[in-house]
Design an enzyme around this catalytic site. Structure first.
Site, PDB file in Angstrom:
ATOM      1  N   LYS A 263       0.825  -1.211   0.000  1.00  8.70           N
ATOM      2  CA  LYS A 263       0.000   0.000   0.000  1.00  8.70           C
ATOM      3  C   LYS A 263       0.856   1.257   0.000  1.00  8.70           C
ATOM      4  O   LYS A 263       0.385   2.322  -0.310  1.00  8.70           O
ATOM      5  CB  LYS A 263      -1.029   0.023   1.127  1.00  8.70           C
ATOM      6  CG  LYS A 263      -0.596  -0.518   2.441  1.00  8.70           C
ATOM      7  CD  LYS A 263      -1.755  -0.454   3.418  1.00  8.70           C
ATOM      8  CE  LYS A 263      -1.625  -1.569   4.439  1.00  8.70           C
ATOM      9  NZ  LYS A 263      -2.749  -1.806   5.260  1.00  8.70           N
ATOM     10  N   ARG A 264       2.136   1.093   0.342  1.00  5.71           N
ATOM     11  CA  ARG A 264       3.012   2.264   0.315  1.00  5.71           C
ATOM     12  C   ARG A 264       3.590   2.540  -1.069  1.00  5.71           C
ATOM     13  O   ARG A 264       4.183   3.574  -1.315  1.00  5.71           O
ATOM     14  CB  ARG A 264       4.127   2.097   1.341  1.00  5.71           C
ATOM     15  CG  ARG A 264       3.680   2.519   2.736  1.00  5.71           C
ATOM     16  CD  ARG A 264       4.646   2.065   3.803  1.00  5.71           C
ATOM     17  NE  ARG A 264       4.641   0.613   3.936  1.00  5.71           N
ATOM     18  CZ  ARG A 264       3.703  -0.072   4.599  1.00  5.71           C
ATOM     19  NH1 ARG A 264       2.724   0.568   5.187  1.00  5.71           N
ATOM     20  NH2 ARG A 264       3.744  -1.393   4.676  1.00  5.71           N
TER      21      ARG A 264
END
Ligand code: GLU
Ligand code: ZN
Length: 495
Positions: A263-264
């Protein structure tokens, strides 16, 4: 092909409001939504905001805004309520406390007084001895004296769920039958020492209270499933739950270099797709292909077509690869599918500040309406519109030196002079006539159309590539176009 579920379908999408929404999350929402809509079921939207340290109100707002932008509708959840309200876990704390107490009273959970150092020490020792290294059951059956001693030491316990000593088997809707032996699923914490309930408790408790029938979520959560099934069984005994839901785990999404898309990862951020001007329908279409397909022949389709066909049993358990190029190609197809009027409206954000480099009073609605159909067939994402039409709204075309150097060769001034002459007497209501003028100028100088139009394009638009040239000239108009050719000629003569 799966058969229809026996009872009405109730699925949930239950993100935690931490950080920006990412594409993996959207895929999960989409598959749940499509499954609910396919079966005429209920799509529940729940906010898992029990982690005060990581959750934020801003992120909650963003989640809701993203869901609306994507076009999801939910039947129960934030802003609309429903029979199991509230749908934000931070507002349901009493319920979790109540269930935790019931589990403790029934002996299905117990207080664990182990300190972190003790847990770490015993884990290391177990590892060294080649034994399973999960929680060892130390506090399962503490005597009252021992408990008193711990309390006297000032220890505050966590609540731990007591796993049954049996193998847990379930039929994953995507992956088939899966089994977990007890040594792989140790007793686990459900309430922190400070009384805060954990995901491990609140998620299945809410699924039970909200009567969720199918839990469809990412493969990263697979290891929590045997724990949750055991918890459900305890909740059924306590009369809190009525059934164990079915589970289906959606495949991992792989990013660059065949690594799991995190998700980063900047590529994972939903905001990026919004800012670049992906259409929600294009993005959803692409995300649906991460583990599913409508048919081998058709990869561009609407959400409605997806809903009509979607079955969880057809989801492929193998990791899916996120391919930005393919995502853009599918988006381009969706842009082409828009009604022209819709397209002209959806481009608006990129025709104004902060994206547009021209002054807002220089924007010309008639020119925009005239050029839009020619732009529509050429964009991958809507944000590309700005560079494609800036020549219509800037007083002077952008000065792209690389384009200038590429197009303006030996003899370009002669060509431009001839082209100007022919364009002067062309019919400016007809792109065909403008084309003939440039074609004829090229012939005079022994140049094919492609070579002859390059200097004209750079003179008028500033760039070597762009929208169809003769339509562009027509929309810009005779006076502005010819004066730009004159300016280019002046620059060539100076230089
Ligand atoms: N709030 C959890 C998450 O964001 C939900 C997991 C689940 O679907 O059970 O990962
Ligand atoms: Zn313990």
């Amino acid at each position: 092909m799966a058969s229809a579920p026996a009872s009405p379908v109730r699925v949930r999408f239950c993100p935690s409001p931490t950080g920006n929404p990412h594409v993996g999350l959207v895929r999960t929402a989409l598959f749940n939504w499509a499954y609910a809509r396919h079966h005429g079921g209920t799509f529940v939207f729940r906010i898992e905001d029990t982690d005060a340290a990581r959750d934020s109100e801003e992120s909650y707002r963003q989640l809701l805004d993203s869901m609306r932008w994507l076009g999801f509708d939910w039947d129960e959840g934030p802003e609309i309520g429903g029979p199991h309200a509230p749908y934000r876990q931070s507002q349901r704390m009493d319920l979790y406390k109540d269930v935790a107490d019931k589990l403790l009273d029934a002996g299905r959970a117990y207080h664990c007084y182990c300190s972190q150092e003790e847990l770490d020490g015993r884990r290391e020792a177990a590892r060294a001895a080649g034994r399973p290294s999960g929680y060892d059951g130390h506090c399962r059956d503490l005597g009252t004296e021992q408990v008193e001693r711990y309390k006297a030491q000032g220890r505050t316990p966590i609540v731990r769920f007591r796993m049954p000593d049996k193998t847990i088997t379930f039929n994953d809707l995507v992956r088939g039958e899966l089994s977990f032996t007890p040594e792989n699923v140790p007793d686990y914490g459900i309430v922190r020492a400070n009384g805060a309930p954990l995901y491990t408790l609140v998620n299945p408790v809410d699924d039970a209270l909200m009567e969720i029938t199918h839990v469809l979520r990412g493969e990263d959560l697979l290891s929590s499933t045997p724990r949750q099934i055991a918890l459900y069984e305890a909740l059924i005994e306590l009369g809190v739950a009525h059934r164990v839901p079915d589970f289906g785990h959606l495949p991992y999404v792989m990013g660059e270099g065949n690594k799991k898309l995190s998700k980063r990862d900047p590529q994972a951020s939903l905001n990026l797709y919004r800012e670049r001007g992906f259409l929600p329908e294009g993005l959803l279409n692409y995300l649906s292909l991460l583990g599913w397909s409508l048919s081998a022949e058709q990869d561009v389709f609407s959400a409605r077509e997806m809903v009509a066909a979607f079955e969880i049993g057809d989801v492929n358990p193998n990791p899916a690869r996120f391919d930005l190029k393919k995502c853009e190609a599918i988006n381009a197809d969706h842009i082409r599918l828009l009604e022209v009027k819709d397209f002209t409206e959806r481009c608006r954000p990129w025709l104004a500040a902060p994206f547009a480099p021209w002054a807002s009073e220089d924007f010309d609605e008639a020119r925009w309406q005239a050029i839009a159909p020619h732009a529509q067939t050429r964009l991958k994402v809507l944000s590309e519109i700005t560079d494609n039409v800036d020549f219509l709204f800037l007083p002077q075309p952008v000065h792209d030196e690389a384009s200038w150097a590429k197009a303006m060769k030996e003899g370009s001034d002669a060509l431009l002079r001839t082209a100007r002459e022919k364009l002067e007497s062309a019919d400016w209501d007809s792109p065909e006539s403008l084309k003939e003028a440039v074609l004829a100028a090229g012939e005079t100088h022994g140049l094919k159309l492609g070579k002859a139009q390059a200097p004209v394009r750079v003179a008028v638009t500033g760039r070597t590539v762009g929208l169809p040239l003769f339509e562009s000239l027509q929309v810009l108009g005779k006076d502005a176009s010819l004066s730009r050719v004159d300016a280019a000629l002046a620059k060539l003569t100076e230089g």
